[in-house]
Design a protein around this motif. Sequence first.
Motif, PDB file in Angstrom:
ATOM      1  N   LEU A   1      14.072  75.707  27.635  1.00 13.36           N
ATOM      2  CA  LEU A   1      13.823  77.111  27.370  1.00 13.36           C
ATOM      3  C   LEU A   1      14.796  77.939  28.188  1.00 13.36           C
ATOM      4  N   ALA A   2      15.275  79.034  27.592  1.00 16.75           N
ATOM      5  CA  ALA A   2      15.993  80.031  28.362  1.00 16.75           C
ATOM      6  C   ALA A   2      15.031  81.189  28.559  1.00 16.75           C
ATOM      7  N   GLY A   3      14.803  81.553  29.798  1.00 18.64           N
ATOM      8  CA  GLY A   3      13.900  82.658  30.108  1.00 18.64           C
ATOM      9  C   GLY A   3      14.336  83.314  31.398  1.00 18.64           C
ATOM     10  N   LEU A   4      13.388  83.931  32.093  1.00 19.03           N
ATOM     11  CA  LEU A   4      13.732  84.621  33.332  1.00 19.03           C
ATOM     12  C   LEU A   4      13.374  83.749  34.532  1.00 19.03           C
ATOM     13  N   ALA A   5      14.031  84.016  35.636  1.00 18.09           N
ATOM     14  CA  ALA A   5      13.683  83.330  36.871  1.00 18.09           C
ATOM     15  C   ALA A   5      13.878  84.310  38.010  1.00 18.09           C
ATOM     16  N   PHE A   6      13.133  84.138  39.090  1.00 19.02           N
ATOM     17  CA  PHE A   6      13.347  84.989  40.266  1.00 19.02           C
ATOM     18  C   PHE A   6      13.118  84.187  41.536  1.00 19.02           C
ATOM     19  N   ASN A   7      13.702  84.687  42.616  1.00 24.08           N
ATOM     20  CA  ASN A   7      13.507  84.079  43.925  1.00 24.08           C
ATOM     21  C   ASN A   7      12.549  84.971  44.704  1.00 24.08           C
TER      22      ASN A   7
ATOM     23  N   MET B   1      21.626  87.024  24.544  1.00 22.24           N
ATOM     24  CA  MET B   1      21.367  87.996  23.476  1.00 22.24           C
ATOM     25  C   MET B   1      20.021  87.745  22.820  1.00 22.24           C
ATOM     26  N   GLY B   2      19.618  86.492  22.712  1.00 19.94           N
ATOM     27  CA  GLY B   2      18.321  86.174  22.115  1.00 19.94           C
ATOM     28  C   GLY B   2      17.185  86.813  22.907  1.00 19.94           C
ATOM     29  N   LEU B   3      17.256  86.712  24.219  1.00 24.15           N
ATOM     30  CA  LEU B   3      16.192  87.291  25.051  1.00 24.15           C
ATOM     31  C   LEU B   3      16.185  88.814  24.952  1.00 24.15           C
TER      32      LEU B   3
ATOM     33  N   PRO C   1      15.246  86.772  17.035  1.00 19.10           N
ATOM     34  CA  PRO C   1      16.577  86.167  17.128  1.00 19.10           C
ATOM     35  C   PRO C   1      16.874  85.208  15.980  1.00 19.10           C
ATOM     36  N   SER C   2      15.842  84.694  15.318  1.00 17.76           N
ATOM     37  CA  SER C   2      16.165  83.777  14.219  1.00 17.76           C
ATOM     38  C   SER C   2      16.408  84.526  12.913  1.00 17.76           C
ATOM     39  N   ASN C   3      16.220  85.857  12.951  1.00 17.74           N
ATOM     40  CA  ASN C   3      16.427  86.628  11.742  1.00 17.74           C
ATOM     41  C   ASN C   3      16.630  88.087  12.112  1.00 17.74           C
ATOM     42  N   PHE C   4      17.868  88.449  12.391  1.00 20.04           N
ATOM     43  CA  PHE C   4      18.118  89.832  12.823  1.00 20.04           C
ATOM     44  C   PHE C   4      19.271  90.424  12.026  1.00 20.04           C
ATOM     45  N   THR C   5      19.400  91.746  12.096  1.00 18.71           N
ATOM     46  CA  THR C   5      20.492  92.409  11.384  1.00 18.71           C
ATOM     47  C   THR C   5      21.598  92.754  12.370  1.00 18.71           C
TER      48      THR C   5
ATOM     49  N   PRO D   1       8.850  85.513  29.396  1.00 15.90           N
ATOM     50  CA  PRO D   1       8.391  86.868  29.091  1.00 15.90           C
ATOM     51  C   PRO D   1       7.449  86.859  27.879  1.00 15.90           C
ATOM     52  N   ASP D   2       6.494  87.830  27.869  1.00 16.61           N
ATOM     53  CA  ASP D   2       5.554  87.886  26.741  1.00 16.61           C
ATOM     54  C   ASP D   2       6.283  88.111  25.419  1.00 16.61           C
ATOM     55  N   ALA D   3       7.417  88.807  25.486  1.00 12.86           N
ATOM     56  CA  ALA D   3       8.153  89.100  24.257  1.00 12.86           C
ATOM     57  C   ALA D   3       8.705  87.828  23.618  1.00 12.86           C
ATOM     58  N   GLY D   4       8.824  86.758  24.406  1.00 12.28           N
ATOM     59  CA  GLY D   4       9.316  85.504  23.837  1.00 12.28           C
ATOM     60  C   GLY D   4      10.398  84.863  24.675  1.00 12.28           C
ATOM     61  N   VAL D   5      10.617  83.585  24.453  1.00 10.99           N
ATOM     62  CA  VAL D   5      11.679  82.849  25.145  1.00 10.99           C
ATOM     63  C   VAL D   5      12.569  82.179  24.095  1.00 10.99           C
TER      64      VAL D   5
END
Lengths: 301, 410
Positions: free
Chosen positions: B191-197, B230-232, B241-245, B307-311
Amino acid sequence: MTLMTGIGAAPAGSARPARKSGRRWLPYLLLLPGTLWLVVFFFGPMLTLGAASLWDPAGSLQTGYAQTLSFGNYVDAVRDAGPQLLRSFWYAAIATLIGVIIGYPLAYAIALKAGRWKYLLLVAVVAPMFTSFLVRTLAWKTILSDNGALVGLLRDIGILGADGRLLATPIAVVLGLTYNFLPFLVLPLYASLERLDRRLLEAAGDLYASPARSFVKITLPLSMPGLVAGTLLFFIPAVGDYINAELLGNPNTYMVGNVIDSAFLVRLDYPHGAALSFALMFLILIIVMVYLFRSGTDEVV
Amino acid sequence: MRNRSQPPLSPEAAALLSFTRSSLSRRTLMRGALASGALAVSGSALVACGTKGAAQTEDTCVSEDLSGTEKTLTVSNWPQYIDVDEKDESKRPSLIAFEQKSGIAVSYTEDINDNNEFFGKVQNQLTACQPTDRDVIVLTDWMTARMIRLGWFQKLDTAKMPNFQKNLLPSLKGRPFDKNTEYAVPWQSGLAGLAFNGNVAKEIRTVDELLTRPDLKGKVTALTEMRDTMGLILLSNGHDPSNFTKAQFDDAINKLQKAVDAGQIRRFTGNDYAPELAKGDIAACIGWSGDIIQLGLEDEKIQFVAPDAGVMLFSDNSSIPNKASHKANAEQFLDYYYDPAVAAELAAYVNYICPVAGAKEAMEKIDPDLAANPLIFPDDALLGKAKVFKALTEAEEREYESAFQKVIGA
């Protein structure tokens, strides 16, 4: 050539024409490896790159490229990479200047003042080159780290703000360039300073010239070939460098090398990448010619 | 011998020097003209032609399989993407077991560091239908898609791969770039998502926080992989991201550009964000799940956030390039890693999402904690949030990649 004919002429009296004619080919035979090398690794790639820079930009890897002699590629490439191109020359120029400020006294000290430490100091200048360029640049990431000792010190004495940083700034990029190319500047300078005839300096002293004056009138002019060669060997690779900008910089410090890298490897836009490479080469060539002409040295080291 | 004050110059150098001194003699002019003439003739020969397309088909590039007589296999993979012995890092237990079981000697090299660089490395050979001296290469979805599009891979004989047929996760079957699941065998997913220290920053929940929160300014990185970054951002804008204009993509690009211009984003990175995140030079970033789990094992304040918006979900796929001469051996090798017990062994080390059904049960025997980790065996809630970037045509790929490259500075 005089040397060659000299050797060829010597045994001429002993009348062995077969051997003589064999020797006539010797110089060409000796030149062959170098010539082949140049043809295969210099002229060949230059021609293919030159050809690629004129390909139809509408082509692609999948469909292939037609040769349409699209000189417009050069205009597009230079226009699109304008900021990075300017930045490259600007950063390289600053780095060269810093390099001279650091490198001249260093070379001078090694050549004239180091005494028995001379060779140790020379090794110290060259030793970093034994490790890879990449590793040395990565080491700077640790040195300049936000939580490292150097940044901590600079923050404490107020040179950097409380939130200031060095990594991912133009300062880090210029610093990296200066560090990585400094030996190329120091070595030719050392070579020309080392040959300096010290009796000239003594004579200047006898004639009541101040040290500053004898430096300007004697040392500096005599070290000019070394300085010109050193600054060129520093400046030219620095303009085309992209590792320092990539590892130590941020998106707003990328140089033209990064754009060429991205054109070839990421965007797969070969015509514009090739055109930009050639444009960069021409620009450097022009700058070098002007520089050599202005500095009045045709004998570089 | 004559004694001259200056060493003799080569004719070319002499010609050049006399040219700059503008005292052009007829002879040097002739020489120069001849030299440039020769250059022009050989040059125009090359310049006259362009290049042909790089695509191959099964008819234009036929590969021979020598597996029957040669019990060898050459595999190229990414670094740290296979299990190693805890005591001796040069030993790879699962690989040794395969060699013993099959009698095939495997030469395993970790020489893939970057999809684009690797593409540059093999493109000339594959364009010309020449061997790359590799039997298996592992590349990310979009690069695999590109190479399939170019016809650079051999079709697998999946009938000889029973484990693969049985155990491949259903969500990875029949993907848009490999509709019949016959070119690409997922090695690992992630998965590509967010990370923090947590040592240097408060928790981060959304991409918008990453791109705008003032306390993170200059301490944020994003990935150079266009599809992940860009997907995130597309997801954070409420787009798919699988279907955008094109307009939606432009919105996302503008959002990223603002963050770059504001100095919020420090750098765009490949794998190299990991050490900087661990040191705290980076407070938060867009990163990959497996890296963050590994960092989290050493410092529990380093966390991955979906993120809730998706990964973004990606896979790295094994494929067999054209002219690889050990296809049957390669199929045997890939099928072996679809045995759930072997897959669990691998997943326990690399910490990415395991694409093999049944591996979770096998993992419970090795390490129950890891079996319960949703980033290795994701639950339905997480998988529901995971999106795959849409398959791009060559023209789209170039258009989007160019726009993205411009924002990231190159």
